[in-house]
Design an enzyme around this catalytic site. Structure first.
Site, PDB file in Angstrom:
ATOM      1  N   ASP A 183     -25.033  40.061 -40.846  1.00 34.41           N
ATOM      2  CA  ASP A 183     -25.351  40.883 -39.651  1.00 34.41           C
ATOM      3  C   ASP A 183     -26.131  40.095 -38.587  1.00 34.41           C
ATOM      4  OD1 ASP A 183     -27.582  40.818 -41.315  1.00 34.41           O
ATOM      5  OD2 ASP A 183     -28.004  42.965 -41.198  1.00 34.41           O
TER       6      ASP A 183
ATOM      7  N   SER B 118     -24.264  42.046 -45.350  1.00 39.35           N
ATOM      8  CA  SER B 118     -25.600  41.549 -45.030  1.00 39.35           C
ATOM      9  C   SER B 118     -26.471  41.300 -46.253  1.00 39.35           C
ATOM     10  CB  SER B 118     -26.260  42.510 -44.064  1.00 39.35           C
ATOM     11  OG  SER B 118     -25.394  42.652 -42.973  1.00 39.35           O
TER      12      SER B 118
ATOM     13  N   ARG C  77     -27.202  36.729 -54.365  1.00 38.38           N
ATOM     14  CA  ARG C  77     -28.051  37.743 -54.997  1.00 38.38           C
ATOM     15  C   ARG C  77     -28.025  38.981 -54.128  1.00 38.38           C
ATOM     16  NH1 ARG C  77     -31.152  33.848 -52.603  1.00 38.38           N
ATOM     17  NH2 ARG C  77     -32.257  34.560 -50.748  1.00 38.38           N
TER      18      ARG C  77
HETATM   19  C1  BGC Z   1     -30.321  40.149 -46.471  1.00 36.60           C
HETATM   20  C2  BGC Z   1     -29.764  39.452 -45.251  1.00 36.60           C
HETATM   21  C3  BGC Z   1     -29.609  40.425 -44.103  1.00 36.60           C
HETATM   22  C4  BGC Z   1     -30.910  41.168 -43.852  1.00 36.60           C
HETATM   23  C5  BGC Z   1     -30.805  42.181 -42.725  1.00 36.60           C
HETATM   24  C6  BGC Z   1     -31.563  40.936 -46.114  1.00 36.60           C
HETATM   25  O1  BGC Z   1     -31.997  41.669 -47.215  1.00 36.60           O
HETATM   26  O2  BGC Z   1     -30.635  39.226 -47.477  1.00 36.60           O
HETATM   27  O3  BGC Z   1     -28.514  38.852 -45.553  1.00 36.60           O
HETATM   28  O4  BGC Z   1     -29.233  39.721 -42.951  1.00 36.60           O
HETATM   29  O5  BGC Z   1     -31.300  41.825 -45.041  1.00 36.60           O
HETATM   30  O6  BGC Z   1     -29.857  43.163 -42.976  1.00 36.60           O
END
Ligand code: BGC
Length: 502
Positions: free
Chosen positions: A209, A156, A171
């Site tokens: 996610d 995620s 990133r």
């Molecule tokens: C990430 C996402 C993720 C979200 C929830 C963010 O910091 O960049 O990819 O879906 O958090 O977990």
């Protein structure tokens, strides 16, 4: 001026009025549009190559792992094919030092090890059979002979996805910071650690996610309506939605693998945590400003830093500290008058979590919002137990409640902004009439929506203030928690990927 007046002045800085909200919705829609046309925009709008949502009839046993916040989860999911599933899972907290490790090998090696332990514990027979083959015929031949577990990898963080199980890390977010992983294919990083342990596991799908949540909600949600959006309001925040392929014009210029175009749709991972990084419409206070400056990624994830669990506690901590320094109206400054035996001086312990960056957990905001006792006893107890503030007065607790509510409310209204923008941009004109079935289904997960009292109600209140949604539209938006969504969703995507391989 009393401390309560002072607190009211600070709380007002967190107000997010209808006018600003509506301006925000428009900006979000325009940034969504930009992100569909080109790469490198603030809203990344990442194509996921997932072109169909499930309908509940899918079957089989799959593995899923989930890396994305505080914990690492490994699970196996048996999809029963009748919209239900059974799930076995284990969860470990990710050691802080691994989040900022020197090399990605340290983190991914740890993950593979957890998969091994999970297989030994929960799928012992399959694992033992594989071990025996390995001892008799050697690692390579054993792998060729064993039926591999297909694994969906929920990762995620923002990833430039180039295929169903390929994607390079753009990133880190949420406090993770391992330099050498940026630009690498995270599936490869995991697969090579799995192979180093000779596990019978194939990383078949890479899943954000939010995409998992969308898939899981679609598998389990009632009725025929497909789910439009999967959203996370947890440690971080983000949303993925179903977009028309024809609108993702940047796909033509991207180096992506082949995908099934027959549905005419694809799930797009917005990465809305980075909405408006350049701060054209997002609200700002000195506390947000300082939090960002002292974070590992200043200037990035500016929306997330105002909305998600990792940051709300930290904003509150900064606000509280600011109110303990003003000599005229100081928070936690009650002196023992000596008149009442039970009365004692309020103290803040020298090692209080209030003095540590990230010291205040967002769970504290949920506890504060839930306390409706007349003397706010729960808040005062929690201040003492978790934050080393002894003998806080009822007025102190009122101040905390006022501030925490203001921060939580702004987060919920910003969350409404993102959801509403997607509902409107995808042409789901919910404010006009429509039949009974005319619902827009949304799957959500994460500690804020699950545990923060009234979070959804505050979102709904904001929906009603957006003319394109309004009272009628708000009723048509159905929000359901997709519990364990990312695990089930990853399993579903692993299934789709495995079918495509056949
Ligand atoms: C990430 C996402 C993720 C979200 C929830 C963010 O910091 O960049 O990819 O879906 O958090 O977990």
């Amino acid at each position: 001026m009393s401390v309560l007046d002072d607190a009211q002045r600070v709380a007002a800085k967190f107000e997010y009025r209808a006018e600003e909200l509506n301006k925000g919705v428009k900006a979000f829609i325009s940034q969504m549009h930009e992100g569909l046309q080109e790469t490198g925009t603030t809203l990344s709008q990442i194509p996921t190559y997932v072109t169909a949502v499930p309908n509940g009839t899918e079957k089989g046993l799959y593995l899923a792992v989930d890396l994305g916040g505080t914990n690492f989860r490994v699970c196996s999911i048996q999809l029963h094919g009748n919209t239900t599933f059974s799930l076995t899972q284990s969860k470990v907290a990710i050691p802080r030092e691994l989040m900022v490790a020197e090399t990605s090998k340290e983190l991914f090696g740890f993950l593979a090890k957890q998969i091994e332990i999970f297989l030994q514990t929960h799928h012992g027979e399959h694992y033992q059979a594989h071990l025996e083959k390995r001892n008799t015929m050697g690692a390579h031949a054993a792998l060729a002979e064993t039926e591999l577990f297909q694994l969906g990898f929920t990762f995620s963080f923002p990833v430039n996805q180039i295929g169903i199980n390929r994607g390079t890390l753009l990133r880190w977010t949420k406090g993770f910071d391992i330099n050498d992983a940026v630009g690498k294919d995270v599936c490869e990083l995991l697969q090579s650690e799995i192979d180093a342990l000779h596990l019978p596991v194939y990383v078949a799908a890479l899943v954000n996610d939010t995409v998992g949540t969308l898939m899981a909600r679609s598998y389990t949600s009632p009725g025929k309506t497909g789910t439009l959006l999967g959203a996370i309001f947890g440690t971080g925040t983000n949303g993925a939605y179903v977009e028309k392929l024809s609108k993702i014009t940047k796909l033509k210029t991207m180096q992506g693998s082949d995908y099934d175009k027959s549905t005419g749709e694809m799930i797009v991972n917005t990465e809305w945590g980075s909405f408006d990084n350049h701060m054209t419409v997002l609200p700002n206070t000195p506390y947000d400003w300082d939090l960002d400056n002292e974070s590992v990624n200043p200037g990035i994830q500016m929306f997330e830093k105002r909305v998600s669990g990792m940051f709300l506690g930290e904003i509150l901590r900064r606000v509280i500290l600011a109110l303990t320094v003003n000599p005229q109206s100081r928070l936690f400054s009650d002196k023992d008058s000596g008149e009442n035996e039970l009365h004692s001086t309020t103290t803040i312990a020298g090692d209080s979590a209030l003095y540590k960056q990230w010291g205040v957990d967002t769970a504290f905001l949920s506890i504060v919002a839930a306390d409706s006792t007349p003397d706010l006893g729960v808040i005062r107890q929690t201040l003492s137990r978790d934050l080393g503030v002894d003998a806080a007065t009822t007025e102190d607790a009122e101040v905390i409640k006022l501030l925490a509510n203001a921060i939580g409310r702004r987060a919920a209204r910003l969350s409404a902004l993102a959801i509403a923008a997607i509902v409107i941009a995808t042409g789901n004109n919910v404010s006009r009439g429509g039949g009974e079935d005319d619902v827009v289904d949304i799957g959500v997960d994460g500690s804020l929506v699950e545990f923060y009292p009234g979070f959804e109600n505050m979102i709904r209140e904001a929906f009603r203030e957006i003319p394109e949604i309004g009272e009628a539209g708000e009723k048509r938006i159905r929000i359901g928690i997709a519990k364990d969504g990312s695990g089930v969703g990853a399993a579903l995507i692993a299934l789709v990927a495995a079918q495509a391989e056949k």
